[in-house]
Design an enzyme around this catalytic site. Sequence first.
Site, mmCIF file in Angstrom:
data_model
loop_
_atom_site.group_PDB
_atom_site.id
_atom_site.type_symbol
_atom_site.label_atom_id
_atom_site.label_comp_id
_atom_site.label_asym_id
_atom_site.label_seq_id
_atom_site.Cartn_x
_atom_site.Cartn_y
_atom_site.Cartn_z
ATOM 1 N N HIS A 149 -2.441 8.178 5.899
ATOM 2 C CA HIS A 149 -2.588 6.960 5.542
ATOM 3 C C HIS A 149 -4.082 6.612 6.187
ATOM 4 C CE1 HIS A 149 -1.700 2.961 3.696
ATOM 5 N NE2 HIS A 149 -1.875 2.385 4.779
ATOM 6 N N CYS A 164 0.871 -1.178 -0.078
ATOM 7 C CA CYS A 164 0.016 -0.060 0.143
ATOM 8 C C CYS A 164 0.828 1.220 -0.003
ATOM 9 C CB CYS A 164 -1.002 0.009 1.009
ATOM 10 S SG CYS A 164 -1.954 -1.657 1.296
ATOM 11 N N GLU A 210 -0.044 5.210 13.199
ATOM 12 C CA GLU A 210 0.326 6.460 12.430
ATOM 13 C C GLU A 210 0.303 8.013 13.133
ATOM 14 O OE1 GLU A 210 -0.677 8.632 8.307
ATOM 15 O OE2 GLU A 210 -2.150 7.234 8.906
ATOM 16 N N LYS A 248 -9.504 8.016 2.702
ATOM 17 C CA LYS A 248 -9.915 6.725 2.463
ATOM 18 C C LYS A 248 -11.263 6.470 3.006
ATOM 19 C CE LYS A 248 -5.330 4.457 2.500
ATOM 20 N NZ LYS A 248 -4.466 5.316 2.591
ATOM 21 N N PHE A 261 2.021 -3.300 3.796
ATOM 22 C CA PHE A 261 2.529 -4.855 4.244
ATOM 23 C C PHE A 261 3.670 -4.837 3.944
ATOM 24 C CE2 PHE A 261 -2.009 -7.148 4.577
ATOM 25 C CZ PHE A 261 -2.343 -6.137 5.565
ATOM 26 N N HIS A 311 -9.925 1.857 0.176
ATOM 27 C CA HIS A 311 -8.436 1.711 0.276
ATOM 28 C C HIS A 311 -8.000 1.201 -1.207
ATOM 29 C CE1 HIS A 311 -4.366 1.051 1.081
ATOM 30 N NE2 HIS A 311 -4.351 0.503 2.460
#
Length: 411
Positions: free
Chosen positions: A302, A162, A313, A334, A399, A339
Site C-alpha cells: 500500500h 483507499c 504496514e 504509488k 481511512f 495515490h
Amino acid sequence: MTNKIVITGIGATSPLGGTARDTWTNLLAGESGARTIEQDWVAQYELPVTFAANAKVQPADVLERHEIKRLDPSSQFALIAGREAWADAGAPDVPSDRLAIDWATGIGGVWTLLDAWDTLRERGPRRVLPMTVPMLMPNGPGAAVGMDLHARAGIRTVVSACASSTEALVNAYDHLQAGLADVVIAGGSESAIHPITIASFNSMQALSRNNDDPAHASRPYDVARDGFVMGEGAAALVVETEEHAKARGARIYAELIGGAVTSDAYHITAPDPEGTGAARAMRTTLEQAGVGLDEVAHINVHATSTPVGDIAEYTALAAVFGEHLPNIAVSATKASTGHLLGGAGAIEAMFTVLALHHRTAPPTINVTELDPEIDLDVVREPRALGDGPLVAISNSFGFGGHNAVVGFRTA
C-alpha cells in the site's frame, strides 16, 4: 468453494498512460505521473500543495461529447478502463444475467457535487442540472460500466476509502465462488484532485509539499518521505471462473486465489500502529488459498509515502512473514502513479497480475535512502521474478480502518 478464478482482461487510464499497456510500460520505465497542476484554481485558493498525479490522457480525448456531459469524471475514467478490459478479455459472449460488476470508489462525484453547489449559490436552483444526483452518486461509475456492457447479474459498489477497489476484487471472487455470475468486471476509479480535497488532506498533514520537484515527491519507505501525492484514474479487471474462461479459449493472465477484508476499529484516519488488522487480512488471504509464507515471491504494498502509514504496514508485513520477508520482492508503485484513493487497489492489483504474467516486479522510484526501521527488499529497478509457480499479494488500507488484501498465482 472449489472454483478456480482467473483474470482474463485488464484496462486502465492513469497518471502514467491512457491504457493498461502504456501504464505498465511507463511504470517499468521508471516514470512519475506527478506534475504541477495547471488549473488557475491553485493560485485562486492559494493552495499550499500545487501538484498532483493527474491522468495522462483526459477523458475528453477518448469519450464522446454526450458521455462527458452526462458523467462525472470518476465515471468517465471507469468507462474507459471498463471498456478496455472488456475488449482485452475478448468481449466474452456471456448472457447479461450472468455478467456482474463489482466496482469501487473512495469519494465519488466530488466535482459534480461541488460544481452544482457553486451553480446553486451563484445562479439559483433552476440552473442546477437534472443529472446532478445521478452524476455525483458513488455508485455512478459502476453503473456506467454496467449499463455500457449490459451487466444484469448485479452492479455493486464498495466505498471503503483507499481499500475500496481491493475489496471490490474480494467481492468479485466471492460472487463467482457463490455462482452468482460467470464473469465479473471488477475495478475502481477516482477523480478527486479538487481544491477542497487538496486543502483538507494538506490540513491533516497527509500530502507531500515538495512543490518544487513533484516527480520525486512520492517516496515510499524513504527517510525523506513527507506525505502522499494525489492521483486519479481507473483500472478494471475481467474476472471469471477458469471453466468459463477455458471453454471460450480466453487468454489467462493469472489466477485470483482469494482475498480478505478486516477492520482496525482504531482511528478514523490513522492506521493501527501494531498493524494487527492488516496482518490478519494477509494471513487470511494466504490461508484461504492454502499458500505457505515461503511461496510468496512478490508484494505490491500500500505504501503511500506517509511517515506513519509506511511504518505500520511494515510492522504488519514483519508480523506475517517473519524470516521469509527478506526473500520477497516488494514494489511500492504509488511512487509512480500517486495515490488513486478508491482506485488505488484496482490499479495495483493490475500491476500485481502483470508482474506475475511477465514475471517482472516493477520498480519503486524515488527511494534514495531506505528508512533504517524498514527492513524490506524494495525493488528499485525492474526485476525478474524467476521461473516456476509464483504467488503475489496486493495490499490496500483505507481511512476508517479498512484493510483489504488480494492474492494471485501465475496461470
